[in-house]
Write a protein that holds these residues in place. Sequence first.
Motif, PDB file in Angstrom:
ATOM      1  N   ASP A 219      14.942  11.473  -8.582  1.00 51.82           N
ATOM      2  CA  ASP A 219      15.819  10.736  -7.683  1.00 51.82           C
ATOM      3  C   ASP A 219      15.357  10.837  -6.234  1.00 51.82           C
ATOM      4  O   ASP A 219      15.411   9.858  -5.479  1.00 51.82           O
ATOM      5  N   ARG A 220      14.886  12.011  -5.832  1.00 57.22           N
ATOM      6  CA  ARG A 220      14.417  12.188  -4.460  1.00 57.22           C
ATOM      7  C   ARG A 220      13.143  11.382  -4.198  1.00 57.22           C
ATOM      8  O   ARG A 220      13.011  10.752  -3.139  1.00 57.22           O
ATOM      9  N   TYR A 221      12.232  11.408  -5.140  1.00 60.78           N
ATOM     10  CA  TYR A 221      11.007  10.618  -4.983  1.00 60.78           C
ATOM     11  C   TYR A 221      11.344   9.135  -4.892  1.00 60.78           C
ATOM     12  O   TYR A 221      10.718   8.390  -4.125  1.00 60.78           O
ATOM     13  N   ALA A 222      12.322   8.705  -5.665  1.00 57.70           N
ATOM     14  CA  ALA A 222      12.702   7.293  -5.651  1.00 57.70           C
ATOM     15  C   ALA A 222      13.240   6.867  -4.294  1.00 57.70           C
ATOM     16  O   ALA A 222      13.100   5.701  -3.900  1.00 57.70           O
ATOM     17  N   LEU A 223      13.851   7.786  -3.559  1.00 56.33           N
ATOM     18  CA  LEU A 223      14.418   7.471  -2.251  1.00 56.33           C
ATOM     19  C   LEU A 223      13.410   7.624  -1.116  1.00 56.33           C
ATOM     20  O   LEU A 223      13.515   6.935  -0.099  1.00 56.33           O
ATOM     21  N   ALA A 224      12.432   8.526  -1.290  1.00 56.25           N
ATOM     22  CA  ALA A 224      11.544   8.866  -0.181  1.00 56.25           C
ATOM     23  C   ALA A 224      10.158   8.258  -0.268  1.00 56.25           C
ATOM     24  O   ALA A 224       9.501   8.078   0.760  1.00 56.25           O
ATOM     25  N   SER A 225       9.690   7.941  -1.463  1.00 55.62           N
ATOM     26  CA  SER A 225       8.312   7.477  -1.619  1.00 55.62           C
ATOM     27  C   SER A 225       8.230   5.973  -1.406  1.00 55.62           C
ATOM     28  O   SER A 225       8.875   5.203  -2.121  1.00 55.62           O
ATOM     29  N   PRO A 226       7.449   5.513  -0.443  1.00 58.96           N
ATOM     30  CA  PRO A 226       7.369   4.073  -0.174  1.00 58.96           C
ATOM     31  C   PRO A 226       6.989   3.240  -1.393  1.00 58.96           C
ATOM     32  O   PRO A 226       7.477   2.123  -1.550  1.00 58.96           O
ATOM     33  N   VAL A 227       6.134   3.783  -2.262  1.00 56.35           N
ATOM     34  CA  VAL A 227       5.701   3.006  -3.424  1.00 56.35           C
ATOM     35  C   VAL A 227       6.881   2.676  -4.337  1.00 56.35           C
ATOM     36  O   VAL A 227       6.837   1.699  -5.088  1.00 56.35           O
ATOM     37  N   GLU A 228       7.942   3.460  -4.246  1.00 57.27           N
ATOM     38  CA  GLU A 228       9.132   3.223  -5.067  1.00 57.27           C
ATOM     39  C   GLU A 228      10.227   2.475  -4.306  1.00 57.27           C
ATOM     40  O   GLU A 228      11.291   2.202  -4.872  1.00 57.27           O
ATOM     41  N   ARG A 229       9.981   2.124  -3.052  1.00 57.35           N
ATOM     42  CA  ARG A 229      10.994   1.449  -2.254  1.00 57.35           C
ATOM     43  C   ARG A 229      10.684  -0.026  -2.023  1.00 57.35           C
ATOM     44  O   ARG A 229      11.467  -0.726  -1.380  1.00 57.35           O
ATOM     45  N   VAL A 230       9.566  -0.507  -2.515  1.00 55.67           N
ATOM     46  CA  VAL A 230       9.229  -1.918  -2.324  1.00 55.67           C
ATOM     47  C   VAL A 230      10.170  -2.798  -3.141  1.00 55.67           C
ATOM     48  O   VAL A 230      10.682  -2.375  -4.176  1.00 55.67           O
ATOM     49  N   PRO A 231      10.440  -4.034  -2.648  1.00 59.47           N
ATOM     50  CA  PRO A 231       9.890  -4.619  -1.425  1.00 59.47           C
ATOM     51  C   PRO A 231      10.641  -4.153  -0.177  1.00 59.47           C
ATOM     52  O   PRO A 231      11.854  -4.019  -0.185  1.00 59.47           O
ATOM     53  N   ALA A 251      -2.605   4.954  -0.670  1.00 63.72           N
ATOM     54  CA  ALA A 251      -2.455   3.659  -0.001  1.00 63.72           C
ATOM     55  C   ALA A 251      -2.751   2.513  -0.964  1.00 63.72           C
ATOM     56  O   ALA A 251      -2.061   1.483  -0.953  1.00 63.72           O
ATOM     57  N   ASP A 252      -3.758   2.675  -1.810  1.00 58.98           N
ATOM     58  CA  ASP A 252      -4.087   1.641  -2.782  1.00 58.98           C
ATOM     59  C   ASP A 252      -2.949   1.447  -3.778  1.00 58.98           C
ATOM     60  O   ASP A 252      -2.610   0.317  -4.144  1.00 58.98           O
ATOM     61  N   ALA A 253      -2.360   2.557  -4.241  1.00 64.23           N
ATOM     62  CA  ALA A 253      -1.239   2.460  -5.177  1.00 64.23           C
ATOM     63  C   ALA A 253      -0.073   1.722  -4.529  1.00 64.23           C
ATOM     64  O   ALA A 253       0.575   0.863  -5.163  1.00 64.23           O
ATOM     65  N   TYR A 254       0.174   2.037  -3.261  1.00 72.23           N
ATOM     66  CA  TYR A 254       1.264   1.354  -2.563  1.00 72.23           C
ATOM     67  C   TYR A 254       0.957  -0.126  -2.386  1.00 72.23           C
ATOM     68  O   TYR A 254       1.832  -0.992  -2.595  1.00 72.23           O
ATOM     69  N   TYR A 255      -0.254  -0.443  -2.020  1.00 71.63           N
ATOM     70  CA  TYR A 255      -0.652  -1.826  -1.777  1.00 71.63           C
ATOM     71  C   TYR A 255      -0.425  -2.679  -3.019  1.00 71.63           C
ATOM     72  O   TYR A 255       0.141  -3.780  -2.944  1.00 71.63           O
ATOM     73  N   GLU A 256      -0.832  -2.174  -4.167  1.00 74.72           N
ATOM     74  CA  GLU A 256      -0.653  -2.927  -5.403  1.00 74.72           C
ATOM     75  C   GLU A 256       0.827  -3.122  -5.717  1.00 74.72           C
ATOM     76  O   GLU A 256       1.253  -4.203  -6.133  1.00 74.72           O
ATOM     77  N   ALA A 257       1.628  -2.084  -5.509  1.00 72.92           N
ATOM     78  CA  ALA A 257       3.057  -2.192  -5.782  1.00 72.92           C
ATOM     79  C   ALA A 257       3.732  -3.163  -4.824  1.00 72.92           C
ATOM     80  O   ALA A 257       4.602  -3.964  -5.227  1.00 72.92           O
ATOM     81  N   ALA A 258       3.349  -3.117  -3.553  1.00 73.93           N
ATOM     82  CA  ALA A 258       3.955  -4.016  -2.564  1.00 73.93           C
ATOM     83  C   ALA A 258       3.587  -5.465  -2.841  1.00 73.93           C
ATOM     84  O   ALA A 258       4.429  -6.368  -2.710  1.00 73.93           O
ATOM     85  N   LEU A 259       2.334  -5.697  -3.213  1.00 79.43           N
ATOM     86  CA  LEU A 259       1.925  -7.060  -3.568  1.00 79.43           C
ATOM     87  C   LEU A 259       2.734  -7.569  -4.748  1.00 79.43           C
ATOM     88  O   LEU A 259       3.239  -8.703  -4.741  1.00 79.43           O
ATOM     89  N   GLU A 260       2.849  -6.747  -5.785  1.00 81.63           N
ATOM     90  CA  GLU A 260       3.584  -7.156  -6.980  1.00 81.63           C
ATOM     91  C   GLU A 260       5.043  -7.434  -6.668  1.00 81.63           C
ATOM     92  O   GLU A 260       5.668  -8.320  -7.269  1.00 81.63           O
ATOM     93  N   ALA A 261       5.596  -6.688  -5.700  1.00 84.67           N
ATOM     94  CA  ALA A 261       6.999  -6.883  -5.321  1.00 84.67           C
ATOM     95  C   ALA A 261       7.197  -8.076  -4.399  1.00 84.67           C
ATOM     96  O   ALA A 261       8.336  -8.431  -4.082  1.00 84.67           O
ATOM     97  N   GLY A 262       6.107  -8.676  -3.931  1.00 81.23           N
ATOM     98  CA  GLY A 262       6.215  -9.857  -3.084  1.00 81.23           C
ATOM     99  C   GLY A 262       6.300  -9.581  -1.605  1.00 81.23           C
ATOM    100  O   GLY A 262       6.642 -10.480  -0.819  1.00 81.23           O
TER     101      GLY A 262
END
Length: 310
Positions: A219-231, A251-262
């Motif tokens: 739950d904490r990671y879901a609130l704090a980690s940017p890769v889990e907060r997109v879009p 950064a690459d992991a985040y980039y892919e997730a943000a792209l997928e989230a639009g």
Amino acid sequence: MPPSTLFRVLLLAAAVGLAGCAGLPSTSDPKSAAEAYLDPQPPPDAVIVWGPYQRQFGELRMPEGAGPHPVVVMLHGGCWLADYDQGYMAGLADAVRDEGFAVWTVGFRRIGEPGGGWPNTLFDVAEGTDHVRELAAEYPVDPERVVAVGHSAGGQLALWLASRRSQPDDSPFRDETALEIDGVLALAAAADLAGLSDRRTCSDAATRLIGGSPELHPDRYALASPVERVPLGVKQILVNGDLDATWSAPADAYYEAALEAGDPVERRVVTGAGHFELVDPRSSAWPVVRDALRELVDGETPSPAADIAP
């Protein structure tokens, strides 16, 4: 030992430690990377305390002119650890100020000092950022034009700031009155906390920030980690050096997730750059950082999937 020599030795030791946390490739010399930061760092125009704890302050740098000036909220790296502070980013802060931006460098409690880590590190960053509204009562800054800039661990914090209004209803960080972030410039961003925890990067700093593993505190990671907060719903530009493998991975992991989230997100990779070049206005990475900041503040929407090597 003369005080000036002692200062340089201590600063070198701290910077070498930070270089080690940066995960520089084996072909790089951490001492050489650290020596770039031995020059006296320029002081801010003002240091403003906004809370009762030692790290609850900000450094303000004001550009010339009547304003009101757009604001860059700047967040330092160092794996969220108490060993490192905002000092190494002073040169970057000055360079950004000279581009016409008011720079507000936010201090926050860090791992290894009283109150540091979950959740106070995040609360401090949030409260320090919201203090921009108070600054506007005394300084010609524009709280309606705000971009967050963060390096390494500060990149995680900068991206996270943009998520505050869209946090879940039961999140302690949700705040619909939070200062609105118009864009994020994330430099070598630690944007995937679970991935960093799994790899135990930088003395397992992400696990220590959250207070346990992803299995223990999903739950904490879901609130704090940017890769889990997109879009996030704001413009974002990610900048990494191609020699900085450790911090390119999250950064690459985040980039892919943000792209997928639009999300409107762009990635720029600087050839021949490591971790620290991204915050050094004397390096070849500075034009990339400067131009990205201008794009975010000027309101241009970045195009997805762009890798740039100057």
